[in-house]
Design a protein around this motif. Sequence first.
Motif, mmCIF file in Angstrom:
data_model
loop_
_atom_site.group_PDB
_atom_site.id
_atom_site.type_symbol
_atom_site.label_atom_id
_atom_site.label_comp_id
_atom_site.label_asym_id
_atom_site.label_seq_id
_atom_site.Cartn_x
_atom_site.Cartn_y
_atom_site.Cartn_z
ATOM 1 N N UNK A 146 -9.867 -6.988 -1.925
ATOM 2 C CA UNK A 146 -8.778 -6.622 -1.018
ATOM 3 C C UNK A 146 -8.610 -5.106 -0.975
ATOM 4 N N UNK A 147 -8.734 -4.442 -2.123
ATOM 5 C CA UNK A 147 -8.598 -2.986 -2.157
ATOM 6 C C UNK A 147 -9.675 -2.306 -1.321
ATOM 7 N N UNK A 163 0.857 -1.184 0.000
ATOM 8 C CA UNK A 163 0.000 0.000 0.000
ATOM 9 C C UNK A 163 0.891 1.231 0.000
ATOM 10 N N UNK A 164 0.320 2.358 -0.454
ATOM 11 C CA UNK A 164 1.068 3.604 -0.439
ATOM 12 C C UNK A 164 1.272 4.056 0.997
ATOM 13 N N UNK A 165 2.434 4.680 1.232
ATOM 14 C CA UNK A 165 2.795 5.098 2.584
ATOM 15 C C UNK A 165 3.593 6.390 2.486
ATOM 16 N N UNK A 166 2.875 7.508 2.415
ATOM 17 C CA UNK A 166 3.563 8.775 2.265
ATOM 18 C C UNK A 166 4.175 8.886 0.883
ATOM 19 N N UNK A 214 -9.907 -0.424 6.187
ATOM 20 C CA UNK A 214 -8.960 -0.588 7.287
ATOM 21 C C UNK A 214 -8.179 0.698 7.536
ATOM 22 N N UNK A 215 -7.754 1.355 6.464
ATOM 23 C CA UNK A 215 -7.019 2.607 6.661
ATOM 24 C C UNK A 215 -7.901 3.656 7.324
ATOM 25 N N UNK A 216 -9.156 3.721 6.911
ATOM 26 C CA UNK A 216 -10.070 4.686 7.525
ATOM 27 C C UNK A 216 -10.278 4.351 9.000
ATOM 28 N N UNK A 225 -9.069 6.588 -2.017
ATOM 29 C CA UNK A 225 -8.113 7.097 -1.025
ATOM 30 C C UNK A 225 -6.919 6.185 -0.803
ATOM 31 N N UNK A 226 -6.741 5.164 -1.628
ATOM 32 C CA UNK A 226 -5.661 4.208 -1.400
ATOM 33 C C UNK A 226 -5.126 3.693 -2.724
ATOM 34 N N UNK A 227 -3.812 3.514 -2.770
ATOM 35 C CA UNK A 227 -3.164 2.846 -3.893
ATOM 36 C C UNK A 227 -2.297 1.722 -3.347
ATOM 37 N N UNK A 228 -2.236 0.650 -4.090
ATOM 38 C CA UNK A 228 -1.436 -0.478 -3.639
ATOM 39 C C UNK A 228 -1.388 -1.543 -4.705
ATOM 40 N N UNK A 229 -0.931 -2.739 -4.324
ATOM 41 C CA UNK A 229 -0.848 -3.850 -5.268
ATOM 42 C C UNK A 229 -0.902 -5.165 -4.521
#
Length: 708
Positions: free
Chosen positions: A325-326, A214-217, A332-334, A295-299
Amino acid sequence: MPGTFGRIPTPPAPDVGDPAATGTAALLASYPWEQTPLGAQHSWDPALRTLAELVVACPMPMALAYGDDLVLIYNDAYAPLVGAQHPAAFGQAANGVLTEIWHQSGLGDVLASVYRDGRPHLGQETTLPVFRAGSGLIEHGVFAHSHSPVRDGSGRVVGVLTVAAETTQVIQQLKSLSELTTALSATLTLDDVARVALRYALDSFDADWAAFSVDDGPGWRSVRRVRGEVIDEADERLPPLWRRWPAEHPGPLAVAAGTAHARFTGDEHPLHASAIDRHDEKIRALAALPLRTTSLRGSFGVGYRDPHSWSSPERALLAAGAELIAQAAERARRFETQHGTAQLLQRSMLPENLPDLPQLRVAARYEAGVDGNAAGGDFYDAFVLPDGCLGIVLGDVAGHDVQAAARMGQVRAALRALALNDSRPDRVLTGVDRLVASLGAEGGTDELFVTVVFGVLDPDGARMTLSSAGHPAPLLRRCTPEGEPTARYLDLPTGTPLGLGGHRVSSSVEFVPGDTLLLYSDGVIERRRHSLSAGLAALAGAVAAAGSGDPRALCAVATAAVGGTTEDDVAIIAVEHVRTPSRSARMQVPAEPTAPSRVRRWMSRQLTQWQVPEQVISAAVLCTSELTTNALLHAGTAARVEIDLSTERLLVSVADSGTRGTVTRAQTDTLSSRGRGLGLIEHLSDAWGTDPTVRGSTVWFEMLIPEQ
């Protein structure tokens, strides 16, 4: 004509003794066909001979039922459907071989119909018994069958060709997708989502490698699992080992996350440029799917050590799984953001450090209820009074919102201020009672409900004075002259909750060396469908049965004393009047690879100097090394190791201040150093637990000192 084999070249049939012929191909060449209605092979219709040779050479399950008796000629891939009758079934009539499944709809009657009418038939999926030669077991597989008429050179129907496509894996993967949906619905944090996603990839696709990022900063953080690595119950409780990538990381998962385009590699070494170890280097086939929400980017990645062709069904299932999963990761982030803000607010209003006195040991514990998004009103405090005595308080402001937390902060601050001026418990509660009544009038509410118990402990006089405002009775642990521990509730006038007025009364109780006082909120003892008396009895029994009166251990014991979950917050504070002052030392541990070895050397030297028994030193050093490693791995910050030695026990704690990219840890009941730590601590220590702090957490263990 269409459907005939008259124009197909006839390949040479393998000789009976051909060493290259194996399995059903060898059976076809060596079978005594002259003893069957088909006659010797050299007399067969060329179309029949060609088709039979194609069947036994095909890697897909195929069978040819020939003639009025539907004599079976099948290949190695079809043999598991024949079961234990293989190879004797080869060349026999189908209805005599497939007796167990012959009358199932879509098999025997369909073969007869296709042979009779000459019309092909595409059957529905059917569950059939399958004999797995490797395991020797009979399993049930799902197959889709197609049946086509076989014609000779003149166009006459002489048999039926059956092609069986096993769809068991696809069905299982669809079932796994449903199970993934269920598992993801129960996740709260990104740690939870990562665990579920990685388990799904390895189990559902029988993969060798799986990753989630996931993106992190400005960059990314990723977690990976490899088939064959040691994963046990301890690791499931352990925060996943996240690795950080820069924003321009060359790996395919970072590229997929950044571009939002899936990438499928069939036979390369896709992780070669970004490999962190040999496990990455061995991956030859990789699916990298983007996770993208508002609000989220990842793989999400799935890999194999061998070449792998990604079929259309597999790609569709992976895409569906990535979408689920996305969505779960975004929730989960929220949740982590809301949870972290609420818990940080809650804990910032609680004392970060408790008094350290020679004759009194103090420990506290706070745990949010089921709804971790909301701040609550439970609070505790301990502070040294001007005369050297210890003030101790535990209270509960009704509500689970920011307003309740704010009122809790007001009550706690007012109580401490009043106690520092005049520490008599009844007078302190009378003053706070006026404050609460004023706050209620100011807010125009009669629902401001606050319970609290406040005490002043005088170790020199071996007494304590307490006053209660509607709070559950304090619990006192004491050992009999024979050394038998007991626990009893103090008989204090309960009083009315704060804000309702009433007469406040103080009670004086003996508090001798060896005693431990426990104050707790009602979340410790109340459970749905269980009586309050049962909860009180369970708490007293657990405290009395504890191995020692150490306050930190008793806080952990009290938390787990009553079974079941609670929707209320849990707050506990305990004070032990020690028989002899303890010795303590602490060490700041830098966040670097050599830190665990430095801790081991420092601790061994310190405990040896204190003349701790060698068996205790060895076990304590090993456990502390595990805790330090765990803190550095999963918090990513410097840690603090503290040791406290009394005549009865050794207490060791390791505190970190890491949040692994979130505001606070959502799960602090974690302990391990990649698989073995939890079992190690449980086996070697007499008690252990975790305590959340304003940021990070503290993990501790206790070892009793054997009598010399």
